[in-house]
Design an enzyme around this catalytic site. Structure first.
Site, PDB file in Angstrom:
ATOM      1  N   ASP A 510      37.468  38.848  37.535  1.00  0.00           N
ATOM      2  CA  ASP A 510      36.316  38.152  36.950  1.00  0.00           C
ATOM      3  C   ASP A 510      35.492  37.408  37.974  1.00  0.00           C
ATOM      4  OD1 ASP A 510      36.430  38.711  34.291  1.00  0.00           O
ATOM      5  OD2 ASP A 510      37.759  37.048  33.804  1.00  0.00           O
TER       6      ASP A 510
HETATM    7  C1  GLC Z   1      37.638  31.769  35.955  1.00  0.00           C
HETATM    8  C2  GLC Z   1      39.040  32.082  36.398  1.00  0.00           C
HETATM    9  C3  GLC Z   1      39.392  33.486  36.165  1.00  0.00           C
HETATM   10  C4  GLC Z   1      39.052  33.813  34.750  1.00  0.00           C
HETATM   11  C5  GLC Z   1      37.594  33.507  34.468  1.00  0.00           C
HETATM   12  C6  GLC Z   1      37.161  33.846  33.071  1.00  0.00           C
HETATM   13  O1  GLC Z   1      36.749  32.446  36.729  1.00  0.00           O
HETATM   14  O2  GLC Z   1      39.219  31.795  37.762  1.00  0.00           O
HETATM   15  O3  GLC Z   1      40.731  33.671  36.456  1.00  0.00           O
HETATM   16  O4  GLC Z   1      39.308  35.142  34.528  1.00  0.00           O
HETATM   17  O5  GLC Z   1      37.391  32.166  34.665  1.00  0.00           O
HETATM   18  O6  GLC Z   1      37.341  32.812  32.190  1.00  0.00           O
HETATM   19  C1  GLC Z   2      42.143  35.948  34.195  1.00  0.00           C
HETATM   20  C2  GLC Z   2      41.465  36.678  33.084  1.00  0.00           C
HETATM   21  C3  GLC Z   2      41.552  38.170  33.262  1.00  0.00           C
HETATM   22  C4  GLC Z   2      41.121  38.556  34.635  1.00  0.00           C
HETATM   23  C5  GLC Z   2      41.881  37.782  35.686  1.00  0.00           C
HETATM   24  C6  GLC Z   2      41.393  38.047  37.085  1.00  0.00           C
HETATM   25  O1  GLC Z   2      43.516  36.120  34.095  1.00  0.00           O
HETATM   26  O2  GLC Z   2      42.012  36.336  31.838  1.00  0.00           O
HETATM   27  O3  GLC Z   2      40.755  38.817  32.318  1.00  0.00           O
HETATM   28  O4  GLC Z   2      41.335  39.922  34.790  1.00  0.00           O
HETATM   29  O5  GLC Z   2      41.721  36.399  35.439  1.00  0.00           O
HETATM   30  O6  GLC Z   2      40.142  37.496  37.322  1.00  0.00           O
END
Ligand code: GLC
Ligand code: GLC
Length: 839
Positions: A510
């Site tokens: 993300d």
């Molecule tokens: C933040 C977190 C990530 C997560 C994203 C979406 O970027 O670091 O891990 O997936 O939020 O909520």
């Molecule tokens: C968080 C989010 C997931 C994403 C991951 C890596 O765990 O829930 O959707 O893939 O971060 O960013």
């Protein structure tokens, strides 16, 4: 240092001191009502949706931490107050047997977190306390069965005060909208039952009830009356005083407290059953009706509460409900068990307890919660994730396949007609939610992954014929198969200049926000797009496509869609060519191309030269296995990304913020996606290693992030030793090895897949149950039992040959079996399978 130990027979983790390095929690409830429950009785509960229907209040990020829960205060009249820090009370000893909130000095303390229940036992001055807390199957309530025992030689007079603080349902409004909230709190009290009915007068048709099964000596429902002006939970004036005020909340902060007086002779025990329930009435039956059949406005209809409380109004009934819960879990976990006693390696019992019990338990929790409510997810911001929920299925589908099936249908209904999807949906409405928007271009492929896992587990192809809406619009409904086709085609149709998939807002990571270009503080990386490059590409999505694509092909073939299968195969081959051409960096797989077409995850980069995700997935897809590049890629991962606590996400960590990369570079080096050990992706490397037959290395990557292996190291790790955490600080971080964000993480499902399907090697495939272990050569053997499509398989693996991979022979019920795919017997019987490994 350790703060407890596993009790494997009881399937419990036993915490032996209350001051764990962070609250160590458990989840109560596995259907519609859930409680978060810490080892000091902190936490809160909700019905279905942690934001919209929260029963009790919880203050995240409070000081001290974990202040608030379901508390029991005890006052022993006449006893001298214990030494230590407790505030003294005239003529009595006041303490909280769960340690918090008073941090009472205890002569004994233990908290056992089990499957869906927790038990706190403690004692002080010869008075023993025990509390067992759980959510019964089939009802929407928490039960707290409390027992007091006089272990001294003298009679004891005890005042018991229960305490919960109600949340005004919508947890977000509850902690923000005080100009309204302080005027709306309403309760009703009837004997031992305290009803919380805020907003019931208008549009709500539900209320909460906090009840105890004995007559009470008094009650309180007004927080200030109970605590006293300017007091905290650790110094409730009412308890020190020794009698309740019978306060009736009006506005402000409604709470629920019962006062019970108990006299205990030496050796005597008394047990009370407290119930905190959620009740709903049909709109036209909201109010109590008189005997003449007339509704009494303002007085809630208590029928549902009466029915509920009647079911749990004796200790025996509570015990029966707990026994039913235990049986439920025993049966569930009976679907996959591991016995490592034949392995000859003593540490393997840690693997067995995780894979056989705790990892599956966590998979149930992640399936239920997605990423909504934990001690790191506040239950307000995040609904069910499209990507996350599909992956959570992978570790859950063997437990309750029917629930996985309906979850898949819910998720698919939020897909757009072009195959893309809302990134999240709200569990109550099941509608896509635009808060995080859409355009995460990996999302569609996870649907293929989830559906394939479901079909492989169950053999139920009928899911493909289900009519499922697009964009939650019935008029746009089409079959699940068409949903899969659109998922597949989405990647085919959205490619960039190299022919690799466009990344969109981000892919699985993300924080790799290649089209975001945010320079405004506080702007969301997830929803901002200042720079629609239309060119940024993801090698990871290409790898996922190459990994899940073949399952799509199989599904097409097996349902007679041969043309579609041939088309899909061609597209997959094309993608693999492109990965080979533009996705290889010489010693590892690239990660992406940015908005300027520049490489990410390449030796050419200053920071972020190598990433874990694309390497794991490309090898999982089988790319480079024949020509040695897969070995090279995984060796590079080991060389550059390895640490004592797992594999970090990238190296070198980004030292400064990069406008063109987004959130990944926003984190301090070593945390989260910027070179933290983001555990979710470690099992991809584990699985990839098994594809190369490297059993010792696969196991090593498995064990490094496995919490049970770090139990002795709890001061550094801090999180619960029985559950995975999303992230462990990487080698660039000052607190390397410290975990955060335990419980709600895709790590649960993927580690379960890696250990059960690829290391122990018992893997559902379309044709049956494949057995293909890949283990360390000194692991001499193990036994797995697996329930699969209506039969039980008792699989004993003999590795006295000392190999890492390779099945030499298999017998089923004493007869030689050709190949290593066990048929789906479906006969309700137990089948004994002996697998001999060897060359
Ligand atoms: C933040 C977190 C990530 C997560 C994203 C979406 O970027 O670091 O891990 O997936 O939020 O909520
Ligand atoms: C968080 C989010 C997931 C994403 C991951 C890596 O765990 O829930 O959707 O893939 O971060 O960013």
């Amino acid at each position: 240092m350790k703060y407890g130990h596993f009790d494997d027979d009881a399937r419990e983790y036993v915490i032996t001191r209350p001051d764990t390095p962070y609250p160590w929690i458990n989840y109560l409830g596995c259907e519609e009502f859930f409680g978060l429950f810490s080892n000091t009785s902190g936490g809160y509960c909700f019905y279905r949706d942690a934001r919209m229907l929260r029963l009790t209040r919880y203050r995240y990020n409070n000081v001290p931490t974990d202040f608030g829960g379901r508390y029991f205060y005890l006052k022993e009249s006449g006893a001298a107050s214990s030494p230590c820090c407790d505030s003294s009370s005239a003529g009595g000893d006041v303490w909280t047997p769960s340690w918090m909130p008073m941090k009472s000095k205890l002569d004994r303390y233990e908290c056992r977190h089990g499957m869906g229940y927790s038990r706190i036992s403690s004692a002080r001055n010869g008075l023993a306390f025990s509390q067992v807390s759980f959510v019964p199957l089939g009802d929407n309530c928490e039960i707290h069965k409390v027992t007091l025992t006089n272990e001294s030689n003298a009679e004891k007079n005890i005042d018991i005060f229960s305490f919960v603080e109600f949340c005004l349902w919508n947890a977000n409004d509850d902690m923000t909208n005080f100009q309204r909230n302080f005027s709306i709190g309403e309760v009703e009290i009837e004997g031992s039952r305290i009803y919380h009915k805020t907003e019931y007068r208008e549009r709500r048709n539900h209320y909460a009830v906090w009840a105890v099964n004995v007559p009470v000596n008094g009650f309180d429902t007004d927080r200030q009356a109970f605590l006293g002006l300017y007091n905290g939970f650790d110094s409730p004036q009412t308890v020190f005083k020794g009698h309740a005020n019978n306060s009736v909340a009006s506005g402000w902060a409604p709470v629920g407290s019962h006062h019970i007086k108990a006299r205990l002779s030496p050796g005597e025990s008394k047990t009370y059953v407290f119930v905190l329930g959620y009740c709903e009435n049909p709109q036209d039956q909201k109010w109590e009706t008189s005997s003449a059949g007339k509704a009494t406005p303002g007085i809630i209809n208590k029928k549902p509460a009466n029915t509920l409380l009647e079911k749990y109004n004796t200790p025996e009934k509570a015990d029966k409900a707990l026994a039913e819960l235990n049986t439920y879990w025993k049966n569930l976990l009976g679907k996959f068990t591991v016995d490592a006693s034949a392995s000859s390696r003593s540490e393997d019992k840690k693997m067995a307890r995780m894979a056989g019990v705790w990892n599956q338990y966590q998979c149930m929790v992640t399936f239920n919660m997605s990423r909504s409510a934990s001690y790191f997810e506040s239950g307000i911001g995040r609904g069910m994730g499209f990507r996350d929920s599909n992956q959570d299925l992978l570790g859950f589908v063997h437990l309750v396949p029917e629930r996985a099936r309906s979850r898949i249908l819910d998720i698919a209904a939020t897909q757009f007609p072009d195959g893309s999807a809302y990134h999240q949906y709200q569990p109550l409405t099941k509608r896509g939610n635009n808060e995080v928007g859409s355009g995460f271009n990996d999302d569609p492929l996870w649907l293929i992954c989830g559906v394939s896992a479901y079909i492989k587990e169950t053999g139920d192809y009928s899911i493909l014929d289900e009519k499922v809406p697009f964009d939650n619009d019935e008029k746009l409904a089409d079959t699940m198969f068409i949903h899969l086709k659109h998922s597949f085609d989405f990647t085919v149709k959205n490619k960039g200049p190299h022919g690799l998939p466009l990344i969109g807002r981000a892919d699985w990571n993300d924080c790799l926000n290649l089209n975001c270009f945010s320079s405004t503080p506080g702007e969301s990386f997830q929803t901002t797009a200042n720079f629609e490059s239309g060119v940024a590409e993801s090698v990871l999505i290409a790898g996922i496509f190459a990994f899940v694509g073949p399952d799509y092909v199989e599904i097409c073939r097996r349902t007679g869609r041969n043309d579609e299968a041939a088309y899909a195969e061609k597209e997959i081959a094309k993608m693999i060519d492109i990965i080979n051409q533009y996705g290889w960096d010489g010693n590892w797989f690239l990660r992406a191309y940015d908005a300027y077409g520049k490489k990410i995850g390449s030796k050419e980069c200053d920071d972020g030269k190598i990433f874990i995700e694309s390497n794991g997935f490309a090898v999982m897809a089988g790319i480079g296995i024949e020509d040695g590049r897969a070995v090279k890629a995984l060796d590079s991962v080991k060389e550059h990304l390895e640490s004592p606590y797992g594999i970090v996400l990238l190296q070198p960590a980004y030292k400064e913020y990069h406008l063109e990369l987004g959130e990944v570079s926003s984190y301090p080096p070593g945390y989260k996606e910027n070179a933290g050990i983001f555990c979710h992706n470690n099992p991809w490397v584990t699985i990839a290693e098994t594809m190369l037959g490297r059993g010792s290395r696969a196991f090593e990557t498995y064990a490094k992030i496995c919490p049970a292996y770090r139990e002795d190291d709890s001061d550094l790790r801090r999180m619960e030793p029985y559950v995975y955490a999303q992230m462990v600080a990487g080698k660039d971080a000052p607190r390397h090895g410290e975990a955060k964000n335990s419980w709600l993480t895709g790590t649960a499902a993927w580690t379960f897949v890696s250990i059960s399907q690829y290391i122990l090697g018992v893997r559902p495939v379309f044709d049956g149950l494949l057995v293909d272990p890949c283990i360390p050569s000194d692991m001499k053997g193990f036994t797995v039992t697996r329930h699969f499509r209506g039969a039980d398989y008792n699989i004993t693996v003999d590795n006295s040959a000392g190999v890492e991979k390779g099945v030499k022979s298999i017998t089923v019920d004493g007869k030689v079996h050709e190949g290593n795919v066990l048929p789906a017997f479906g006969d309700g019987k137990i089948h004994n399978v002996i697998v001999t490994m060897g060359k």
